[in-house]
Design an enzyme around this catalytic site. Structure first.
Site, PDB file in Angstrom:
ATOM      1  CE  LYS A  11      -2.265  -0.932   3.843  1.00  0.00           C
ATOM      2  NZ  LYS A  11      -1.773  -2.268   4.234  1.00  0.00           N
ATOM      3  NE  ARG A  86      -4.266  -1.677   9.641  1.00  0.00           N
ATOM      4  CZ  ARG A  86      -3.162  -1.062   9.186  1.00  0.00           C
ATOM      5  NH1 ARG A  86      -3.213   0.163   8.764  1.00  0.00           N
ATOM      6  NH2 ARG A  86      -2.026  -1.698   9.159  1.00  0.00           N
ATOM      7  NE  ARG A 124       7.237  -3.533   5.760  1.00  0.00           N
ATOM      8  CZ  ARG A 124       5.963  -3.149   5.668  1.00  0.00           C
ATOM      9  NH1 ARG A 124       5.421  -2.904   4.497  1.00  0.00           N
ATOM     10  NH2 ARG A 124       5.244  -3.048   6.751  1.00  0.00           N
ATOM     11  NE  ARG A 157       6.692  -0.430  10.368  1.00  0.00           N
ATOM     12  CZ  ARG A 157       5.661  -0.280   9.540  1.00  0.00           C
ATOM     13  NH1 ARG A 157       5.747   0.548   8.525  1.00  0.00           N
ATOM     14  NH2 ARG A 157       4.563  -0.949   9.719  1.00  0.00           N
ATOM     15  NE  ARG A 168       1.603  -4.946  11.197  1.00  0.00           N
ATOM     16  CZ  ARG A 168       2.437  -4.371  10.342  1.00  0.00           C
ATOM     17  NH1 ARG A 168       3.710  -4.724  10.321  1.00  0.00           N
ATOM     18  NH2 ARG A 168       2.007  -3.470   9.500  1.00  0.00           N
TER      19      ARG A 168
END
Ligand code: AMP
Length: 224
Positions: A11, A86, A124, A157, A168
């Site tokens: 996104k 969300r 990531r 992160r 998540r």
């Protein structure tokens, strides 16, 4: 424009392409919330533990933040919502909010295979200074471990750690996926885009074609 998809569906990356193309701002609730945590605001302190655990922040807090942002003048020609809504409750609030404005919503759903997401998120990395995202597999920086833009050391992160990623994704399945159904029921324009097997540029071209052929991003939007 709502950019919808699971964590790791790309996104944020697509939002950057769309900002450049359409000239409207990106509103990333994740970025806004992380900034509150970083700055140690009252809101930041209240949500820090949930964010670290990869859990959603309560709807009321996120809605307030988003609606305050949507009222700002740079959103008058629209904006790109990245990571919001969300939950079905957030979607309902957003649709209600937009009814009182001249804006209407378009939803782009980035559909990505579960295993692809797991491997993407494992690689990531983020620049702690400017927020640029990299990927050890698909989008490497020019110099290993350093941001191309400011040379800062890249980091993982907190909420990209493997155990948190799974939490998540579980939360996405339980709370966020049903949002698509709320949009469908409300008759909102919805585009499903296969974001598993193509690179970011190709995905963006698909989105652009979809929006152009449906007349939703014609001359009146592009090039502001
Ligand atoms: P993101 O960068 O979009 O993956 O968001 C990071 C984290 O911020 C999420 O795991 C949630 O804790 C929180 N967050 C972001 N957007 C929302 C939202 N719309 N509703 C609730 N929590 C959110």
């Amino acid at each position: 424009m709502v950019l919808f998809g699971s964590p790791g569906s790309g996104k944020g990356t697509q939002a950057k392409y769309l900002v450049k193309w359409l000239g409207i701002p990106q509103i990333s609730t994740g970025d806004m919330l992380r900034e509150h945590v970083r700055n140690g605001t009252e809101l930041g302190k209240a949500i820090e533990a949930r964010m670290k655990a990869g859990q959603l922040v309560p709807d009321r807090l996120v809605n307030e933040l988003v609606f305050e942002r949507l009222h700002r003048p740079d959103c008058r020609h629209g904006c790109i919502l990245d990571g919001y809504p969300r939950t079905p409750e957030q979607a309902t609030e957003l649709m209600g909010f937009l009814e009182g404005t001249e804006m209407t919503e378009v939803v782009i759903h980035l559909v990505v295979d579960y295993n692809v997401i797991i491997s993407r998120m494992a690689g990531r990395r983020v620049c702690p200074q400017c927020g640029t995202l990299y990927n050890a597999i698909s989008n490497r920086p020019a110099k290993e471990g350093l941001c191309d833009l400011d040379g800062a050391g890249l980091m993982v992160r907190d909420d990209d750690r493997a155990d948190v990623v799974r939490a998540r994704l579980d939360e996405y399945e339980a709370l966020t996926r049903p949002v698509i159904e709320s949009f469908r029921k409300a008759g909102v324009k919805l585009f499903q885009v296969n974001a598993s097997d193509q690179g970011p540029q190709a995905i963006f071209e698909t989105i652009r074609k979809d929006l152009e052929t449906s007349g939703l991003a014609g001359k009146e939007l592009v090039g502001r």
